[in-house]
Design an enzyme around this catalytic site. Structure first.
Site, PDB file in Angstrom:
ATOM      1  N   GLU A  17      -5.300   7.534  -0.421  1.00  0.00           N
ATOM      2  CA  GLU A  17      -5.768   6.152  -0.370  1.00  0.00           C
ATOM      3  C   GLU A  17      -6.309   5.828   1.031  1.00  0.00           C
ATOM      4  O   GLU A  17      -5.727   5.061   1.792  1.00  0.00           O
ATOM      5  CB  GLU A  17      -4.616   5.223  -0.796  1.00  0.00           C
ATOM      6  N   ARG A  37      -1.460  12.962  -3.250  1.00  0.00           N
ATOM      7  CA  ARG A  37      -0.824  11.640  -3.115  1.00  0.00           C
ATOM      8  C   ARG A  37       0.494  11.690  -2.337  1.00  0.00           C
ATOM      9  O   ARG A  37       0.815  10.826  -1.547  1.00  0.00           O
ATOM     10  CB  ARG A  37      -0.565  11.119  -4.532  1.00  0.00           C
ATOM     11  N   TYR A  78       4.238  -2.418 -14.109  1.00  0.00           N
ATOM     12  CA  TYR A  78       5.379  -1.717 -14.687  1.00  0.00           C
ATOM     13  C   TYR A  78       6.428  -1.608 -13.584  1.00  0.00           C
ATOM     14  O   TYR A  78       6.088  -1.644 -12.399  1.00  0.00           O
ATOM     15  CB  TYR A  78       4.987  -0.301 -15.146  1.00  0.00           C
ATOM     16  N   HIS A  82       0.448   6.822   0.506  1.00  0.00           N
ATOM     17  CA  HIS A  82      -0.184   7.725  -0.462  1.00  0.00           C
ATOM     18  C   HIS A  82      -1.435   8.329   0.167  1.00  0.00           C
ATOM     19  O   HIS A  82      -2.371   7.641   0.538  1.00  0.00           O
ATOM     20  CB  HIS A  82      -0.516   6.968  -1.750  1.00  0.00           C
ATOM     21  N   ALA A  83      -1.396   9.659   0.260  1.00  0.00           N
ATOM     22  CA  ALA A  83      -2.349  10.374   1.109  1.00  0.00           C
ATOM     23  C   ALA A  83      -3.805  10.067   0.777  1.00  0.00           C
ATOM     24  O   ALA A  83      -4.618   9.891   1.674  1.00  0.00           O
ATOM     25  CB  ALA A  83      -2.084  11.875   0.992  1.00  0.00           C
ATOM     26  N   HIS A 132      -2.093  -0.162   0.188  1.00  0.00           N
ATOM     27  CA  HIS A 132      -2.394   0.916  -0.765  1.00  0.00           C
ATOM     28  C   HIS A 132      -3.778   0.677  -1.367  1.00  0.00           C
ATOM     29  O   HIS A 132      -4.386  -0.356  -1.156  1.00  0.00           O
ATOM     30  CB  HIS A 132      -1.378   0.908  -1.912  1.00  0.00           C
ATOM     31  N   GLU A 142      -2.975  -3.663  -3.106  1.00  0.00           N
ATOM     32  CA  GLU A 142      -3.753  -2.564  -3.686  1.00  0.00           C
ATOM     33  C   GLU A 142      -5.204  -2.948  -3.439  1.00  0.00           C
ATOM     34  O   GLU A 142      -5.768  -3.797  -4.113  1.00  0.00           O
ATOM     35  CB  GLU A 142      -3.476  -2.424  -5.190  1.00  0.00           C
ATOM     36  N   ASN A 169       6.764   6.586  -2.060  1.00  0.00           N
ATOM     37  CA  ASN A 169       6.954   5.237  -2.561  1.00  0.00           C
ATOM     38  C   ASN A 169       7.823   5.177  -3.826  1.00  0.00           C
ATOM     39  O   ASN A 169       7.781   4.202  -4.570  1.00  0.00           O
ATOM     40  CB  ASN A 169       5.616   4.547  -2.822  1.00  0.00           C
TER      41      ASN A 169
END
Ligand SMILES: *[C@@H]1O[C@H](CO)[C@@H](O)[C@H](O)[C@H]1NC(C)=O
Ligand SMILES: *[C@@H]1O[C@H](CO)[C@@H](O)[C@H](O)[C@H]1NC(C)=O
Ligand SMILES: *[C@@H]1O[C@H](CO)[C@@H](O)[C@H](O)[C@H]1NC(C)=O
Ligand SMILES: *[C@@H]1O[C@H](CO)[C@@H](O)[C@H](O)[C@H]1NC(C)=O
Ligand SMILES: *[C@@H]1O[C@H](CO)[C@@H](O)[C@H](O)[C@H]1NC(C)=O
Ligand SMILES: [Zn+2]
Length: 404
Positions: A173, A223, A342, A170-171, A290, A365, A238
């Site tokens: 991050e 992202r 989720y 994800h760009a 991430h 994360e 992702n």
């Protein structure tokens, strides 16, 4: 992997110059009841950009709002009695500060972020300086033809278990590629670790180079990949992996931040990662980096389904967390990602386990720094790298002890 919904359309469409976040505010919300969460969920597909997930574990939720919708947003929060505070008053000045900081510095140091070409140059420089333990390869090119380099660190010949680290899917991050470089730096330039003899490392610092560069040049909050669509560009890498693709928690709509692509592995970048995972024998651990939110996930992500060895994964995750916490108090929420947040189908972690058969699979994360989210300020890079590296070493030790 965080589920982030649409930036307001005015930002994304028709930009032939840099996207500006002038006057955009970032709010930190403190929902306390299921009704609060339900209300926030109903806002998610609207003009507010959720930067962190709505959760059942009492973590605050961070949301960006453009100047046009701030009054409305605050009114709604008040009406539903959700308390909040302002995190960032003007996002653009934060972004400007970060860029200026970068322009003032050069070289490998963990006090600023690097451009994609600088990252590749660092890898090549290591290959040149440490030819006995380092080799740099490419797993292919991105949609816009950027070279996707991996570095292999192997201190002695012979078959060994492999730890594969992927960062920068994800760009926006940015801390993820930065941490991967720190790991490389520690392994190669500060190698006081016994396990270097017993494990090989393969590290891909920038999984989404086009998106990453786009966050530098045009839109700091981008992202997805940069492959073109008809109404909106980019696919969420992702959500694009071919394991239970598009079942849950992924979108079929091009403009969504979680657009899964026209088909599984529609993106050249995910094809490249799939191929290298398939080709590299003996990958024992796969780690996907991430940000943000301080979660440590293990598979599966696609549904409320646990990996066969989830007890082993949970046990090790708790050890990782204990060690990270002992550095500076940072704590992670641990679990199967579907259960903690989720379901999200099509993630690389699921593919690593379900497609490539890797035994130990984790998604970090990383911390957002508490204030800026994806915009973790440069002076916080080193602290996050140091503490997380202690956790990564726990995984490496475990691999050495248990996975020969
Ligand atoms: C990538 O390179 C190929 C071969 O040189 C070229 O045909 C293609 O147009 C390039 N793609 C982009 C997006 O620049
Ligand atoms: C998609 O990207 C192309 C350049 O690759 C650009 O010309 C086009 O305007 C973009 N489309 C949207 C909807 O932003
Ligand atoms: C994997 O490791 C085993 C035992 O360590 C070894 O026999 C085998 O050759 C390795 N395979 C590859 C592809 O490296
Ligand atoms: C891995 O590659 C081999 C050889 O190309 C292929 O037969 C196999 O199906 C691939 N496995 C996966 C999981 O893609
Ligand atoms: C340790 O945590 C404190 C409190 O969160 C923070 O202010 C400080 O920057 C952290 N130190 C490092 C080196 O990350
Ligand atoms: Zn992410």
């Amino acid at each position: 992997m965080l589920l982030i919904l649409t930036l307001s359309l005015s930002l994304v469409i028709g930009t032939c110059h840099s996207t500006t976040y002038e006057g955009h505010k970032v709010y930190k919300l403190y929902p306390t009841t299921p009704a609060h969460n339900e209300f926030l969920t109903s806002l998610k597909s609207t003009e507010f950009d959720f930067w962190s997930p709505i959760n059942n574990v009492g973590k605050p939720v961070t949301v960006m709002a453009s100047p046009q919708v701030q009054k409305k947003f605050e009114k709604k929060l008040k009406k539903h009695k959700i308390s909040y505070e302002l995190e960032i008053d003007n996002l653009q000045s934060t972004i400007d500060q970060e860029k200026k900081y970068h322009e003032d510095k050069l070289g490998i140091a963990f006090d600023h972020y690097l451009r994609h070409s600088e990252i590749n140059n660092y890898l090549d420089q290591l290959a040149q300086n440490y030819p006995n333990i380092v080799s740099v390869g490419t797993i292919g090119t991105s949609y816009e033809n950027r070279t996707m380099k991996t570095i292999t660190i192997s201190a002695k010949p012979g078959p060994k278990p492999v730890i594969f680290i992927e960062a920068g899917m994800h760009a926006r991050e940015w801390i993820a590629p930065a941490l991967s470089l720190y790991i490389i730096n520690q392994l190669v330039e500060n190698p006081s670790y016994g396990f270097l003899q017993d494990v090989d490392w393969v590290i891909l610092p920038v999984m989404n180079p086009d998106g990453y560069e786009y966050t530098w040049t045009t839109d700091r909050m981008w992202r997805k990949t940069r492959s073109p669509g008809s109404s909106c560009n980019g696919t969420d890498g992702n959500r694009n992996f071919g394991f239970h693709w598009m079942e849950k928690g992924a979108s079929g709509s091009e403009c969504s931040e979680t657009y899964a692509g026209s088909e599984a592995f529609s993106e050249i970048e995910t094809q490249n990662l799939r191929n290298v995972l398939n080709k590299t024998g003996n990958i024992t651990a796969f780690i996907s980096l991430h940000s943000y939110g301080q979660y440590l996930f293990y598979p599966y992500s696609y549904d409320y389904v646990r990996a066969d060895n989830w007890k082993e994964l949970a046990f090790l995750a708790h050890k990782v967390n204990d060690v990270i916490k002992s550095v500076n108090g940072t704590e992670y929420t641990i679990g199967n990602s579907a259960e903690v947040l989720y379901p999200a189908a099509g993630c690389s972690d699921d593919w690593a386990m379900g497609g490539a058969g890797v035994r130990l699979v984790y998604v970090f994360e990383l911390p957002g720094g508490g204030k800026y989210g994806f915009d973790l300020p440069p002076e916080k890079i080193l602290g996050v790298c140091e503490e997380t590296w202690e956790g990564i070493k726990v995984i490496a030790d475990y691999v050495v002890q248990n996975c020969k």
